[in-house]
Enzyme design. Sequence first.
Site, PDB file in Angstrom:
ATOM      1  N   LYS A 154      -1.199   1.238   0.037  1.00 41.74           N
ATOM      2  CA  LYS A 154      -2.627   0.598  -0.442  1.00 41.74           C
ATOM      3  C   LYS A 154      -3.610   1.491  -0.553  1.00 41.74           C
ATOM      4  O   LYS A 154      -3.832   2.257   0.411  1.00 41.74           O
ATOM      5  CB  LYS A 154      -2.854  -0.444   0.650  1.00 41.74           C
ATOM      6  CG  LYS A 154      -4.074  -1.517   0.393  1.00 41.74           C
ATOM      7  CD  LYS A 154      -4.236  -2.455   1.440  1.00 41.74           C
ATOM      8  CE  LYS A 154      -5.523  -3.282   0.968  1.00 41.74           C
ATOM      9  NZ  LYS A 154      -5.768  -4.504   1.923  1.00 41.74           N
ATOM     10  N   CYS A 178      -3.057  -7.351  -0.764  1.00 39.12           N
ATOM     11  CA  CYS A 178      -3.951  -8.570  -0.526  1.00 39.12           C
ATOM     12  C   CYS A 178      -5.162  -7.900  -1.111  1.00 39.12           C
ATOM     13  O   CYS A 178      -5.224  -8.399  -2.150  1.00 39.12           O
ATOM     14  CB  CYS A 178      -4.116  -8.126   1.276  1.00 39.12           C
ATOM     15  SG  CYS A 178      -4.913  -9.291   1.932  1.00 39.12           S
ATOM     16  N   GLU A 235       2.878  -8.890   3.000  1.00 45.74           N
ATOM     17  CA  GLU A 235       2.246  -7.815   3.459  1.00 45.74           C
ATOM     18  C   GLU A 235       2.531  -7.678   5.165  1.00 45.74           C
ATOM     19  O   GLU A 235       2.606  -8.568   5.692  1.00 45.74           O
ATOM     20  CB  GLU A 235       0.760  -8.097   3.361  1.00 45.74           C
ATOM     21  CG  GLU A 235      -0.061  -6.928   4.082  1.00 45.74           C
ATOM     22  CD  GLU A 235      -1.539  -7.183   4.094  1.00 45.74           C
ATOM     23  OE1 GLU A 235      -2.224  -6.039   4.396  1.00 45.74           O
ATOM     24  OE2 GLU A 235      -2.096  -8.275   3.718  1.00 45.74           O
TER      25      GLU A 235
END
Length: 501
Positions: free
Chosen positions: A328, A379, A270
């Site tokens: 995301k 994440c 990430e």
Amino acid sequence: MTVDAPERMPFALRLLAALILGVAWPLAFAPFSWWPLAIALPFALFWLATAEERPWRAATLGYAFGFGAFAAGTSWIAITLHNFAHMDWVLAGAAVGVLAAYCAFYPALALWLSTRFFTGGARLLMLPVFWILGEWARARILTGFPWLATGYTQTSTVLGGFSPWLGQYGVGLVTVGVAAILVYVLQHWRSRRALVGGIAGLLVIFGMAMAAASVSFTHPVGKPLRVSLLQGNIPISEKWNAERIREILHRYVTLILQTPPDTRLVVLPETAFPIFQTELPDLIGHLRHWSAIHHKVLLIGIPEDVDHRYYNAAMEIDGRAPLRWYQKEHLVPFGEYIPLPGLLGPLVHHFLPGLGSFSQGHGPFVLPVDGQKAGMSICYEESFSRDVRKGVEQGAVFLLNISDYAWYGHSIAAAQSLQMAAMQSLQEQKPDVRATNTGITALISSRGRVGVSLPQFVTGTLNGAIQPMAGKTPFGRWGNIPYLVSSLLLLLTAFVLRRRR
């Protein structure tokens, strides 16, 4: 004859016991993984609570347990607030206390509902139902917080065999159900009928779990995929320092060029490139050329700038195709976005200028890799089964996650997250490719087993292979519906018992 020892204990002593039980709750999770505690601790709490006929006192016991559990189990949040938001330890600890105070509401409500509306066997039947429904609700309300959910403790145990069928909440229901059965046996320990019935019930549960684990809903598709996962080990204090950008990019490019010739997928963590793609056109062009020559796909964590809307994103570079992106969708509150920005924005930006500026992505939730589909998450999203399922619903044959847990230092957060990732693989029966900045970088099998991994806080490359798996488990197909239906049936059974009583 019932065991009435809890009734003879002063309430203050029971309250202290509930708090201590809660503080021990994180020991059932990774990295400790003392999974029997996931049965023993609710057993002890339920035993204390069933002596109460006043709902508010039962709720107080549940609240004490919940507060202790989340204060101890999420204490790693204070590390971020102290190290990067520059809060002193007292203020950072108070913030953890506020989160624990909120999360404790759910076990308190579970015990209140069970005591207020049910008695006897019906109450014991409903305690596990309300307990896990509380966890299910906690993962949804206010964007959700799924940490320390009971089912995750059973990822590598016999009871985990229910995962592909009922998901982790179903596993949690069975786990706490075992605790309730043990309470019933203890309360009626002189009754041969209760003893035989309790033992028989436990044997049926564990036998069904073993049978459930033996069923394969997915099957291999295509050939194994060779992957290289890069762990840059960049400290957060350096990662967002403009003067260190060139060094960070050089480190990752060097690792990319050193990947084995047979690697087909190279994954960077990430925000491995902590700079917008619009500022790196030459480097991206060179990487596309390298990708085409060496027949490798690159998956790079990098912020995306789209008309001055910013996304925490993953950029896929395949030299034979246009650039592809995953943005995301499930953002971290107070980190990637700020709830009620007009009210809370100035306070957050006082401690962490620039945070909370990401926009919510909208899919797609898969990226094509070597003729297969990877179910993407970044994440925090890997902690939510409903987020992982979005990729599976779009045809993913393996899972792919990029993360950065450097924010939480040498804490238990990374191990907790890895355990949740393993449960996602087990629920879907699909392997997981997991690249992180400081660890734990790992390959997880379709049975939820962590195969190979890199040590934390080292710079390195994890080379290995996964076997993509086609097909869907019952959980992958229907999500939490089977678990919710099971809970509803138990609720109806409890009402029948209540009317008979």
